[in-house]
Design a protein around this motif. Structure first.
Motif, PDB file in Angstrom:
ATOM      1  N   GLU A   1      -3.124 -11.499 -30.631  1.00 52.26           N
ATOM      2  CA  GLU A   1      -3.310 -11.090 -29.196  1.00 52.26           C
ATOM      3  C   GLU A   1      -3.448 -10.161 -28.649  1.00 52.26           C
ATOM      4  OE1 GLU A   1       1.108 -10.713 -27.844  1.00 52.26           O
ATOM      5  OE2 GLU A   1       0.713 -12.970 -28.349  1.00 52.26           O
ATOM      6  N   ARG A   2      -3.756 -10.450 -27.571  1.00 56.93           N
ATOM      7  CA  ARG A   2      -4.651  -9.375 -26.996  1.00 56.93           C
ATOM      8  C   ARG A   2      -4.565  -7.916 -27.360  1.00 56.93           C
ATOM      9  NH1 ARG A   2      -6.025  -8.521 -20.442  1.00 56.93           N
ATOM     10  NH2 ARG A   2      -7.274  -7.140 -20.000  1.00 56.93           N
ATOM     11  N   CYS A   3      -5.561  -7.003 -27.487  1.00 55.94           N
ATOM     12  CA  CYS A   3      -4.964  -5.265 -27.852  1.00 55.94           C
ATOM     13  C   CYS A   3      -5.814  -4.401 -27.289  1.00 55.94           C
ATOM     14  CB  CYS A   3      -6.074  -4.634 -29.244  1.00 55.94           C
ATOM     15  SG  CYS A   3      -6.935  -5.156 -29.444  1.00 55.94           S
ATOM     16  N   GLU A   4      -5.651  -3.580 -27.083  1.00 59.90           N
ATOM     17  CA  GLU A   4      -6.050  -2.340 -25.558  1.00 59.90           C
ATOM     18  C   GLU A   4      -6.728  -1.148 -26.423  1.00 59.90           C
ATOM     19  OE1 GLU A   4      -2.828  -2.185 -23.272  1.00 59.90           O
ATOM     20  OE2 GLU A   4      -1.826  -0.275 -24.345  1.00 59.90           O
ATOM     21  N   ASN A   5      -7.419  -0.507 -25.784  1.00 55.89           N
ATOM     22  CA  ASN A   5      -7.615   1.345 -26.291  1.00 55.89           C
ATOM     23  C   ASN A   5      -6.915   1.663 -26.664  1.00 55.89           C
ATOM     24  OD1 ASN A   5     -10.381  -0.024 -27.130  1.00 55.89           O
ATOM     25  ND2 ASN A   5     -11.387   0.457 -25.337  1.00 55.89           N
TER      26      ASN A   5
ATOM     27  N   VAL B   1     -15.594   5.260 -29.494  1.00 58.95           N
ATOM     28  CA  VAL B   1     -15.227   4.854 -30.701  1.00 58.95           C
ATOM     29  C   VAL B   1     -13.337   4.775 -30.503  1.00 58.95           C
ATOM     30  CG1 VAL B   1     -14.484   4.428 -33.267  1.00 58.95           C
ATOM     31  CG2 VAL B   1     -17.005   5.108 -31.993  1.00 58.95           C
ATOM     32  N   TRP B   2     -12.787   3.506 -30.309  1.00 61.93           N
ATOM     33  CA  TRP B   2     -11.252   4.388 -29.427  1.00 61.93           C
ATOM     34  C   TRP B   2     -11.061   3.560 -31.256  1.00 61.93           C
ATOM     35  CZ3 TRP B   2      -9.049   5.166 -24.714  1.00 61.93           C
ATOM     36  CH2 TRP B   2     -10.222   5.399 -24.146  1.00 61.93           C
ATOM     37  N   SER B   3      -9.546   4.324 -31.520  1.00 63.37           N
ATOM     38  CA  SER B   3      -8.154   3.284 -32.055  1.00 63.37           C
ATOM     39  C   SER B   3      -7.334   2.235 -30.847  1.00 63.37           C
ATOM     40  CB  SER B   3      -6.757   4.127 -32.740  1.00 63.37           C
ATOM     41  OG  SER B   3      -6.267   4.887 -31.325  1.00 63.37           O
ATOM     42  N   THR B   4      -6.878   1.438 -30.940  1.00 62.29           N
ATOM     43  CA  THR B   4      -6.094   0.012 -30.777  1.00 62.29           C
ATOM     44  C   THR B   4      -5.103  -0.152 -30.703  1.00 62.29           C
ATOM     45  OG1 THR B   4      -7.131  -2.003 -31.929  1.00 62.29           O
ATOM     46  CG2 THR B   4      -8.570  -1.419 -30.444  1.00 62.29           C
ATOM     47  N   ARG B   5      -4.290  -0.997 -29.950  1.00 61.27           N
ATOM     48  CA  ARG B   5      -2.608  -1.392 -30.746  1.00 61.27           C
ATOM     49  C   ARG B   5      -2.350  -2.252 -29.372  1.00 61.27           C
ATOM     50  NH1 ARG B   5       0.732   3.420 -26.794  1.00 61.27           N
ATOM     51  NH2 ARG B   5      -0.520   3.024 -24.531  1.00 61.27           N
ATOM     52  N   PRO B   6      -1.233  -3.603 -29.645  1.00 61.60           N
ATOM     53  CA  PRO B   6      -0.996  -4.603 -29.258  1.00 61.60           C
ATOM     54  C   PRO B   6      -1.523  -4.503 -27.553  1.00 61.60           C
ATOM     55  CG  PRO B   6      -0.070  -4.486 -31.191  1.00 61.60           C
ATOM     56  CD  PRO B   6      -0.789  -3.247 -31.133  1.00 61.60           C
ATOM     57  N   SER B   7      -1.441  -5.266 -26.696  1.00 58.44           N
ATOM     58  CA  SER B   7      -1.446  -4.671 -25.420  1.00 58.44           C
ATOM     59  C   SER B   7       0.851  -4.656 -24.929  1.00 58.44           C
ATOM     60  CB  SER B   7      -2.019  -5.772 -24.239  1.00 58.44           C
ATOM     61  OG  SER B   7      -3.642  -6.156 -25.163  1.00 58.44           O
ATOM     62  N   HIS B   8       1.251  -5.919 -25.555  1.00 57.13           N
ATOM     63  CA  HIS B   8       1.998  -6.001 -25.531  1.00 57.13           C
ATOM     64  C   HIS B   8       3.213  -5.716 -26.700  1.00 57.13           C
ATOM     65  CE1 HIS B   8       6.367  -9.389 -25.266  1.00 57.13           C
ATOM     66  NE2 HIS B   8       6.311  -7.949 -24.714  1.00 57.13           N
ATOM     67  N   ARG B   9       3.926  -4.569 -26.926  1.00 65.40           N
ATOM     68  CA  ARG B   9       4.669  -4.269 -27.574  1.00 65.40           C
ATOM     69  C   ARG B   9       6.009  -3.899 -26.916  1.00 65.40           C
ATOM     70  NH1 ARG B   9       1.086  -1.189 -25.530  1.00 65.40           N
ATOM     71  NH2 ARG B   9       1.798   0.832 -24.695  1.00 65.40           N
ATOM     72  N   GLY B  10       6.342  -3.555 -28.190  1.00 66.78           N
ATOM     73  CA  GLY B  10       8.503  -2.828 -28.181  1.00 66.78           C
ATOM     74  C   GLY B  10       8.413  -4.435 -29.092  1.00 66.78           C
TER      75      GLY B  10
ATOM     76  N   GLN C   1     -10.546  -3.515 -19.044  1.00 63.09           N
ATOM     77  CA  GLN C   1     -11.473  -4.730 -19.197  1.00 63.09           C
ATOM     78  C   GLN C   1     -10.831  -4.894 -20.792  1.00 63.09           C
ATOM     79  OE1 GLN C   1     -15.427  -3.992 -19.522  1.00 63.09           O
ATOM     80  NE2 GLN C   1     -15.861  -6.119 -20.862  1.00 63.09           N
ATOM     81  N   GLU C   2     -10.657  -6.844 -21.278  1.00 60.78           N
ATOM     82  CA  GLU C   2     -10.309  -7.010 -22.066  1.00 60.78           C
ATOM     83  C   GLU C   2     -11.056  -6.437 -23.069  1.00 60.78           C
ATOM     84  OE1 GLU C   2      -9.081 -11.134 -24.097  1.00 60.78           O
ATOM     85  OE2 GLU C   2      -9.542 -10.898 -21.852  1.00 60.78           O
ATOM     86  N   LEU C   3     -10.768  -6.401 -24.206  1.00 60.19           N
ATOM     87  CA  LEU C   3     -12.138  -5.914 -25.528  1.00 60.19           C
ATOM     88  C   LEU C   3     -12.224  -7.267 -26.262  1.00 60.19           C
ATOM     89  CD1 LEU C   3      -9.656  -3.163 -27.051  1.00 60.19           C
ATOM     90  CD2 LEU C   3     -11.798  -2.839 -25.282  1.00 60.19           C
ATOM     91  N   PRO C   4     -13.534  -7.235 -26.773  1.00 63.68           N
ATOM     92  CA  PRO C   4     -13.939  -8.037 -27.719  1.00 63.68           C
ATOM     93  C   PRO C   4     -13.119  -8.525 -28.640  1.00 63.68           C
ATOM     94  CG  PRO C   4     -15.772  -6.415 -27.750  1.00 63.68           C
ATOM     95  CD  PRO C   4     -14.940  -6.180 -27.100  1.00 63.68           C
TER      96      PRO C   4
END
Length: 587
Positions: A216-220, A238-247, A268-271
């Motif tokens: 799934e797509r994730c985000e900073n 440097v960032w922690s990440t989490r899923p873009s779609h949550r809940g 911007q979409e992460l690599p």
């Protein structure tokens, strides 16, 4: 904490400095790194034992897959790895503000690393990353265009160097960090980054990429390290990440690796990606008996301010003592059944119905609430793709008192501004489904809130945390004191005062489970009042022009940051109408 805390002078060579002295400094830094590595290897278990004892896992009843240490994600099985090997630490003047990067070790046979881990040096060592293996019976999928079976995991085809702390000098490679992004095969996604102490590329078998349909797509999310141009020729974050779609409907699974870049633009979409839980049963979620065991084990105690006037009550007490249902166009309200069965259910908040206090002598009695009847109303739902469980605990107060505005050193009671009928507040316990341990608590604060890690909480008894409810407004906070909602820089905002008192509710015993949709229909009985999607109080309009000019000017300057109740917004809706009932918490 098992680390060598030497302070070394700058290692940049000086034209007046003997070469042997600079070499000695480099040797000392290398020795420090090696000693730290040895200490971390000697204390490999410290990461999963770093959890404060007050958040130790609960002894659970038997269930299908909760707290068993591994989770089936469909075609992949994931386990939590908490042992790490030191790789590199950022060099800062204050080591506590630095960030250390680790390689996961002790990975079970058949499982593979998906990326490395990092954390700030000023936090307890308690992190983990997920490693994965293919489930043999489901591990291969046929590629549509070629008809060739595609495994769930594959090695990368190459690595790209993203950033290095080295300034380009071959003479000063010791103590430098090199950040690598795996280049996935076509149809696959990278999940995390690798870090080395050498400019030599890592071996391809050090990590695995995941087939794209299993991600799934994730985000900073939050910045962990920010290397500006003051310290490096190229900026680096440097960032922690989490899923873009949550809940509770989101299927994205955090792997707890990190994201890094030197030119990322918000949006911007992460690599890299996160994993996706394709198991429709969410088998790692707790069953009904385990839910009650978790609440009994971790349920916080909610303390109200010693000067609190507007106490909570149960919903049934509120109805029994005269709360009325009004309909648009009718001036006379209708009494409400004790279970709310005669309230209109479903629909949306269309302004057609609302609840209000009784008139006459009973009005003030109901406004004051009834602490003896109060309880927490519990909603249990999946989080982060069913790898965590969110236990949202809602508390009801018949009335929200007026606000107090702080302007510099002065405090102004706002009389009626900020008060409203029917106040729903909540906090949420996030439980790790791999181990059953309390990971963090979300504290709802008016129109926002904050997550607090388990090691930063206060505990009153064993594993039971403390939640403080603010005077009049009932927002929740992790520690006693005065919190200002507004602009701390300007010294302007609404006061939230919290303190321990003899007024409290123990949620581990005084609660009612009202919803857990993932368990299926009929397992948890949802009360009638929960389906009331309209307002639990009438529309309120406040005329701020009655305030002194200095207060009107102050509130105008911080209006965006103040609770919406101060500006005559509609009365509050019930829990199920809130966007975090289905979605993730704000924060």
């Amino acid at each position: 904490k098992g680390r060598i805390n030497w302070r070394l002078p700058s290692l940049k060579p000086s034209r007046f400095e003997p070469r042997f002295l600079h070499g000695l400094k480099a040797d000392l830094l290398h020795l420090k790194r090696k000693l730290n590595e040895r200490l971390l290897n000697l204390n490999e278990k410290s990461c999963h034992q770093g959890m404060c004892s007050d958040a130790s896992p609960v002894l659970l009843l038997d269930g299908q897959g909760f707290a068993l240490g591994k989770i089936n994600l469909g075609e992949l099985e994931a386990v939590k790895v908490s042992r790490f090997k030191f790789i590199w630490s950022s060099n800062t003047q204050d080591e506590k503000k630095g960030v250390t990067f680790y390689k996961p070790i002790g990975i079970p046979d058949g499982f593979y690393s998906l990326g490395y881990y990092c954390q700030s040096n000023d936090q307890p060592f308690r992190g983990f990353v997920l490693v994965a293996r293919e489930i043999p019976s489901k591990s291969e999928s046929t590629h549509i265009s070629t008809g060739i079976a595609s495994p769930a995991l594959r090695e990368p085809v190459d690595y790209t160097l993203i950033w290095s702390s080295n300034d380009g000098s071959e003479e000063r490679l010791q103590g430098c960090g090199f950040f690598w992004l795996p280049q996935p095969p076509e149809g696959y996604k990278s999940i995390g980054y690798l870090v080395t102490c050498s400019p030599k590329k890592p071996k391809l078998d050090k990590v695995r990429c995941v087939r794209a349909d299993l991600t799934e797509r994730c985000e900073n999310y939050q910045v962990i390290l920010d290397v500006g141009t003051r310290f490096s020729e190229f900026p680096f974050q440097v960032w922690s990440t989490r899923p873009s779609h949550r809940g509770m409907l989101g299927r994205g699974v955090s792997v707890w690796t990190f994201s890094c870049n030197s030119c990322w633009v918000p949006g911007q979409e992460l690599p890299i990606a996160c994993l996706k839980n394709l198991d429709p049963t969410l088998h790692a979620m707790p069953n009904c008996d385990q839910i009650h065991a978790l609440i009994n084990h971790y349920g916080p105690t909610v303390f109200f301010h010693p000067d609190e006037i507007y106490m909570p009550s149960s919903v049934s007490w509120f109805f029994e003592n005269g709360a009325l249902l009004f309909r648009k166009g009718d001036s006379v309200g209708q009494s409400i059944d004790v279970d709310g069965s005669n309230l209109p259910s479903g629909g949306r908040n269309d302004g057609e119905f609302w609840i209000d206090l009784p008139s006459g002598d009973r009005k003030n009695t109901v406004k004051s609430g009834n602490l003896g009847s109060a309880k927490l109303y519990v909603h249990v739902k999946p989080a982060l793709g069913g790898t965590f469980t969110d236990i949202a605990m809602w508390i009801f107060c018949p009335f929200n008192g007026p606000a107090t505005l702080k302007v510099g050193v002065m405090n102004y009671s706002l009389s009626k501004i900020g008060q409203h009928v029917g106040d729903w507040e909540h906090f949420t316990l996030r439980i790790c489904n791999f181990t059953g341990e309390l990971w963090s608590i979300y504290f709802s604060q008016h129109s926002g809130g904050v997550w607090v890690n388990a090691y930063d909480l206060e505990y009153i008894q064993g594993n039971k945390a403390i939640v403080y409810s603010s005077k009049n407004g009932h927002a929740t906070f992790p520690h006693p004191g005065t919190y200002i909602q507004g602009s701390g820089k300007l010294g302007l905002g609404i006061r939230n005062d919290v303190a321990r008192s003899n007024f409290f509710v123990d949620s581990s015993t005084r609660y009612e489970l009202v919803a857990a949709e993932y368990l299926g229909d009929g397992v948890v009985f949802e009360p009638g009042w929960l389906q009331f999607m309209r307002k639990w109080g009438p529309t309120i309009v406040y005329d701020v022009s009655i305030l002194p000019l200095v207060l009107r000017y102050s509130m105008a300057n911080i209006s965006i940051k103040l609770p919406v109740e101060l500006y005559g917004e509609e009365g509050p809706t019930g829990p199920k109408e809130k966007n975090n009932w289905v979605g993730d918490e704000r924060g």
